[in-house]
Motif scaffolding. Sequence first.
Motif, PDB file in Angstrom:
ATOM      1  N   ASP A 270     -17.700 -26.950  -9.815  1.00  0.00           N
ATOM      2  CA  ASP A 270     -16.981 -26.547  -8.609  1.00  0.00           C
ATOM      3  C   ASP A 270     -16.171 -27.677  -8.007  1.00  0.00           C
ATOM      4  OD1 ASP A 270     -19.301 -27.936  -7.995  1.00  0.00           O
ATOM      5  OD2 ASP A 270     -19.591 -26.922  -6.077  1.00  0.00           O
ATOM      6  N   ILE A 271     -16.238 -28.875  -8.633  1.00  0.00           N
ATOM      7  CA  ILE A 271     -15.537 -30.044  -8.089  1.00  0.00           C
ATOM      8  C   ILE A 271     -14.398 -30.502  -8.979  1.00  0.00           C
ATOM      9  CG2 ILE A 271     -15.797 -32.503  -7.523  1.00  0.00           C
ATOM     10  CD1 ILE A 271     -18.609 -31.855  -6.532  1.00  0.00           C
ATOM     11  N   LEU A 272     -14.638 -30.540 -10.279  1.00  0.00           N
ATOM     12  CA  LEU A 272     -13.622 -31.049 -11.202  1.00  0.00           C
ATOM     13  C   LEU A 272     -13.334 -30.040 -12.310  1.00  0.00           C
ATOM     14  CD1 LEU A 272     -15.450 -31.897 -13.834  1.00  0.00           C
ATOM     15  CD2 LEU A 272     -15.846 -33.988 -12.531  1.00  0.00           C
ATOM     16  N   GLN A 273     -12.224 -30.266 -13.016  1.00  0.00           N
ATOM     17  CA  GLN A 273     -11.852 -29.383 -14.126  1.00  0.00           C
ATOM     18  C   GLN A 273     -11.955 -30.148 -15.433  1.00  0.00           C
ATOM     19  OE1 GLN A 273      -8.148 -26.957 -13.922  1.00  0.00           O
ATOM     20  NE2 GLN A 273      -7.685 -27.832 -15.939  1.00  0.00           N
ATOM     21  N   THR A 274     -12.837 -29.671 -16.301  1.00  0.00           N
ATOM     22  CA  THR A 274     -12.947 -30.252 -17.638  1.00  0.00           C
ATOM     23  C   THR A 274     -11.851 -29.677 -18.528  1.00  0.00           C
ATOM     24  OG1 THR A 274     -14.565 -28.539 -18.196  1.00  0.00           O
ATOM     25  CG2 THR A 274     -15.431 -30.685 -17.477  1.00  0.00           C
ATOM     26  N   GLU A 297     -10.262 -43.369  -6.303  1.00  0.00           N
ATOM     27  CA  GLU A 297     -11.550 -43.867  -5.825  1.00  0.00           C
ATOM     28  C   GLU A 297     -12.618 -43.731  -6.906  1.00  0.00           C
ATOM     29  OE1 GLU A 297      -9.572 -41.798  -4.276  1.00  0.00           O
ATOM     30  OE2 GLU A 297      -9.266 -42.430  -2.183  1.00  0.00           O
ATOM     31  N   LEU A 298     -12.595 -42.596  -7.626  1.00  0.00           N
ATOM     32  CA  LEU A 298     -13.543 -42.410  -8.726  1.00  0.00           C
ATOM     33  C   LEU A 298     -13.327 -43.461  -9.803  1.00  0.00           C
ATOM     34  CD1 LEU A 298     -15.707 -40.886 -10.351  1.00  0.00           C
ATOM     35  CD2 LEU A 298     -13.887 -39.350 -11.174  1.00  0.00           C
ATOM     36  N   GLN A 299     -12.085 -43.709 -10.151  1.00  0.00           N
ATOM     37  CA  GLN A 299     -11.820 -44.717 -11.175  1.00  0.00           C
ATOM     38  C   GLN A 299     -12.347 -46.088 -10.751  1.00  0.00           C
ATOM     39  OE1 GLN A 299      -7.717 -45.983 -12.033  1.00  0.00           O
ATOM     40  NE2 GLN A 299      -8.210 -45.859 -14.220  1.00  0.00           N
ATOM     41  N   SER A 300     -12.122 -46.448  -9.499  1.00  0.00           N
ATOM     42  CA  SER A 300     -12.610 -47.743  -9.006  1.00  0.00           C
ATOM     43  C   SER A 300     -14.131 -47.815  -9.052  1.00  0.00           C
ATOM     44  CB  SER A 300     -12.124 -47.975  -7.572  1.00  0.00           C
ATOM     45  OG  SER A 300     -10.723 -48.091  -7.529  1.00  0.00           O
ATOM     46  N   TYR A 301     -14.786 -46.735  -8.677  1.00  0.00           N
ATOM     47  CA  TYR A 301     -16.252 -46.698  -8.689  1.00  0.00           C
ATOM     48  C   TYR A 301     -16.781 -46.847 -10.120  1.00  0.00           C
ATOM     49  CZ  TYR A 301     -21.023 -44.974  -8.226  1.00  0.00           C
ATOM     50  OH  TYR A 301     -22.391 -44.852  -8.284  1.00  0.00           O
ATOM     51  N   LEU A 302     -16.176 -46.123 -11.066  1.00  0.00           N
ATOM     52  CA  LEU A 302     -16.632 -46.206 -12.454  1.00  0.00           C
ATOM     53  C   LEU A 302     -16.411 -47.607 -13.016  1.00  0.00           C
ATOM     54  CD1 LEU A 302     -15.427 -42.742 -13.820  1.00  0.00           C
ATOM     55  CD2 LEU A 302     -17.744 -43.403 -13.143  1.00  0.00           C
ATOM     56  N   LYS A 303     -15.314 -48.230 -12.632  1.00  0.00           N
ATOM     57  CA  LYS A 303     -15.067 -49.605 -13.074  1.00  0.00           C
ATOM     58  C   LYS A 303     -16.180 -50.531 -12.588  1.00  0.00           C
ATOM     59  CE  LYS A 303     -11.580 -53.271 -13.024  1.00  0.00           C
ATOM     60  NZ  LYS A 303     -10.236 -53.681 -12.512  1.00  0.00           N
ATOM     61  N   GLU A 304     -16.610 -50.344 -11.353  1.00  0.00           N
ATOM     62  CA  GLU A 304     -17.705 -51.148 -10.804  1.00  0.00           C
ATOM     63  C   GLU A 304     -19.000 -50.946 -11.594  1.00  0.00           C
ATOM     64  OE1 GLU A 304     -18.010 -49.893  -6.795  1.00  0.00           O
ATOM     65  OE2 GLU A 304     -16.110 -50.826  -6.168  1.00  0.00           O
ATOM     66  N   GLN A 305     -19.141 -49.763 -12.190  1.00  0.00           N
ATOM     67  CA  GLN A 305     -20.342 -49.448 -12.970  1.00  0.00           C
ATOM     68  C   GLN A 305     -20.198 -49.844 -14.448  1.00  0.00           C
ATOM     69  OE1 GLN A 305     -22.800 -48.415 -10.924  1.00  0.00           O
ATOM     70  NE2 GLN A 305     -21.172 -48.515  -9.374  1.00  0.00           N
ATOM     71  N   TYR A 359     -24.526 -41.871 -19.434  1.00  0.00           N
ATOM     72  CA  TYR A 359     -24.323 -42.854 -18.362  1.00  0.00           C
ATOM     73  C   TYR A 359     -23.026 -42.559 -17.612  1.00  0.00           C
ATOM     74  CZ  TYR A 359     -23.729 -47.423 -16.091  1.00  0.00           C
ATOM     75  OH  TYR A 359     -23.540 -48.426 -15.176  1.00  0.00           O
ATOM     76  N   VAL A 360     -21.959 -42.257 -18.352  1.00  0.00           N
ATOM     77  CA  VAL A 360     -20.681 -41.922 -17.722  1.00  0.00           C
ATOM     78  C   VAL A 360     -20.842 -40.709 -16.812  1.00  0.00           C
ATOM     79  CG1 VAL A 360     -18.323 -41.123 -18.129  1.00  0.00           C
ATOM     80  CG2 VAL A 360     -19.295 -42.913 -19.586  1.00  0.00           C
ATOM     81  N   VAL A 361     -21.465 -39.663 -17.331  1.00  0.00           N
ATOM     82  CA  VAL A 361     -21.632 -38.424 -16.560  1.00  0.00           C
ATOM     83  C   VAL A 361     -22.486 -38.669 -15.322  1.00  0.00           C
ATOM     84  CG1 VAL A 361     -22.632 -36.109 -16.596  1.00  0.00           C
ATOM     85  CG2 VAL A 361     -21.284 -36.913 -18.547  1.00  0.00           C
ATOM     86  N   GLU A 362     -23.564 -39.414 -15.486  1.00  0.00           N
ATOM     87  CA  GLU A 362     -24.453 -39.679 -14.349  1.00  0.00           C
ATOM     88  C   GLU A 362     -23.727 -40.418 -13.237  1.00  0.00           C
ATOM     89  OE1 GLU A 362     -27.598 -41.701 -16.337  1.00  0.00           O
ATOM     90  OE2 GLU A 362     -28.299 -39.859 -17.334  1.00  0.00           O
ATOM     91  N   LYS A 363     -22.869 -41.354 -13.602  1.00  0.00           N
ATOM     92  CA  LYS A 363     -22.148 -42.117 -12.586  1.00  0.00           C
ATOM     93  C   LYS A 363     -21.088 -41.270 -11.899  1.00  0.00           C
ATOM     94  CE  LYS A 363     -24.656 -45.661 -13.038  1.00  0.00           C
ATOM     95  NZ  LYS A 363     -25.637 -45.947 -11.959  1.00  0.00           N
ATOM     96  N   ILE A 364     -20.489 -40.336 -12.623  1.00  0.00           N
ATOM     97  CA  ILE A 364     -19.538 -39.406 -11.979  1.00  0.00           C
ATOM     98  C   ILE A 364     -20.279 -38.507 -11.001  1.00  0.00           C
ATOM     99  CG2 ILE A 364     -17.939 -37.485 -12.369  1.00  0.00           C
ATOM    100  CD1 ILE A 364     -17.261 -38.756 -15.096  1.00  0.00           C
ATOM    101  N   ILE A 365     -21.436 -38.016 -11.413  1.00  0.00           N
ATOM    102  CA  ILE A 365     -22.267 -37.194 -10.499  1.00  0.00           C
ATOM    103  C   ILE A 365     -22.655 -38.010  -9.273  1.00  0.00           C
ATOM    104  CG2 ILE A 365     -24.485 -36.024 -10.264  1.00  0.00           C
ATOM    105  CD1 ILE A 365     -24.241 -35.279 -13.259  1.00  0.00           C
ATOM    106  N   ASP A 366     -23.059 -39.270  -9.480  1.00  0.00           N
ATOM    107  CA  ASP A 366     -23.418 -40.137  -8.362  1.00  0.00           C
ATOM    108  C   ASP A 366     -22.271 -40.267  -7.367  1.00  0.00           C
ATOM    109  OD1 ASP A 366     -25.897 -40.562  -9.454  1.00  0.00           O
ATOM    110  OD2 ASP A 366     -25.457 -42.582 -10.205  1.00  0.00           O
ATOM    111  N   PHE A 367     -21.060 -40.463  -7.897  1.00  0.00           N
ATOM    112  CA  PHE A 367     -19.896 -40.638  -7.024  1.00  0.00           C
ATOM    113  C   PHE A 367     -19.696 -39.424  -6.131  1.00  0.00           C
ATOM    114  CE2 PHE A 367     -15.371 -39.859  -6.226  1.00  0.00           C
ATOM    115  CZ  PHE A 367     -15.019 -41.014  -5.545  1.00  0.00           C
ATOM    116  N   TYR A 368     -19.713 -38.227  -6.704  1.00  0.00           N
ATOM    117  CA  TYR A 368     -19.443 -37.035  -5.909  1.00  0.00           C
ATOM    118  C   TYR A 368     -20.627 -36.633  -5.040  1.00  0.00           C
ATOM    119  CZ  TYR A 368     -14.964 -36.565  -8.205  1.00  0.00           C
ATOM    120  OH  TYR A 368     -13.683 -36.798  -8.650  1.00  0.00           O
ATOM    121  N   SER A 369     -21.820 -37.060  -5.386  1.00  0.00           N
ATOM    122  CA  SER A 369     -22.976 -36.757  -4.540  1.00  0.00           C
ATOM    123  C   SER A 369     -22.948 -37.550  -3.250  1.00  0.00           C
ATOM    124  CB  SER A 369     -24.270 -37.037  -5.292  1.00  0.00           C
ATOM    125  OG  SER A 369     -24.445 -38.436  -5.491  1.00  0.00           O
ATOM    126  N   LYS A 370     -22.156 -38.661  -3.250  1.00  0.00           N
ATOM    127  CA  LYS A 370     -22.049 -39.473  -2.053  1.00  0.00           C
ATOM    128  C   LYS A 370     -20.959 -38.994  -1.118  1.00  0.00           C
ATOM    129  CE  LYS A 370     -23.692 -43.556  -4.556  1.00  0.00           C
ATOM    130  NZ  LYS A 370     -23.346 -44.891  -5.115  1.00  0.00           N
TER     131      LYS A 370
END
Length: 370
Positions: A270-274, A297-305, A359-370
């Motif tokens: 419901d948030i992104l389009q695969t 913002e998502l790209q920056s967050y993933l880079k940090e991870q 790991y990639v998927v978990e970090k994307i979920i983390d970003f949108y959960s915040k």
Amino acid sequence: MKIQMLDLSEQYQSMREEVITKLDEVMSSSQFILGSNVKKLEEDVAKYSNVNYGVGVGNGSDAIHIALQAGGIEAGDEVITTAFTFFATGGAIARAGAVPVYVDIDPITFNIDPSKIEAVITEKTKAIIPVHLYGQMADMETIRDIAEKHNLIVIEDAAQAIGAKQNGKSVGELGTAATYSFFPTKNLGAYGDGGMIVTNDEELAEKARVIRVHGSKPKYYHHVLGYNSRLDELQAAILNVKFPRLNEWSSARRERASYYTKRLNEKLSDILQTPIEKEGNYHVFHQYTLRVPNRDELQSYLKEQGIATMIYYLMPLHIQPVFEELGYKEGDLPETERAAKEALSLPMYPELKQEDQDYVVEKIIDFYSK
């Protein structure tokens, strides 16, 4: 963790001895220009594309340029294409002396929207260049029908789509010609630059062969203005080692794309389009590209991870400074411009490990959960 967009090291190690052997054969033969390796690759890739002719050239950009020239495109002609692509597409049209005419994209596939094409056809229109972006073919059957109706040639920019199919037809079968890039990051990549034109048009293939050697036939007799753009024998030798593995690599990419989609849609549908594979298409996933809110913002967050991502393409061609004289402005191609703000490509290559994807998927979920 550190996850790269693409890691070619494991691929190389799996065929290192074979590559070294082939390179030694070329060195020992002293046949470095348009030799047996180029000829074999041309024949094999043409057959793979279900067409009769392959013409190896210096790179994918030259492949488009030479295909246009060999197809009869001249100064002042108009060529319809998409603005949501790498610069080489529009640049090749301009280098051929023609005028790029940009139309909007299908928001589902990111490919050129055929329903927008006929509205921009004029008496100067001579060709269409659909780009098979990210590894999925554009709607070639509709594009071919439009081209036949208006007597236009179709050059498929398949730099990202070797091995892709549509309703059982391969890249190259539904157009006048198709062009490939063998840049190292491509699904079939050399260890330097390389490209190829594939076609069923014998005259176009012969003209392309002449153009790639300064327009010379026979040697030292020049009837057209050509270029020095030949596929290198060493690169062809490497590609001949890689080519038999291409279908296996495409299957591996599709498996990894399916896994990404399954995991992401479990939590974030419901948030992104695969990526969506249109019915009848065989997508080879050169890139796995999402549409996401808060993309930067998502790209920056993933880079940090420790996760590498890429934005293809940040500035569409119709608003690039070099094409300012064409008169386009922001707002002219709304779907293209929206995609440029939302598209984000995740790590994708055949050897990508499932734990890295998790790991990639978990970090994307983390970003949108915040």
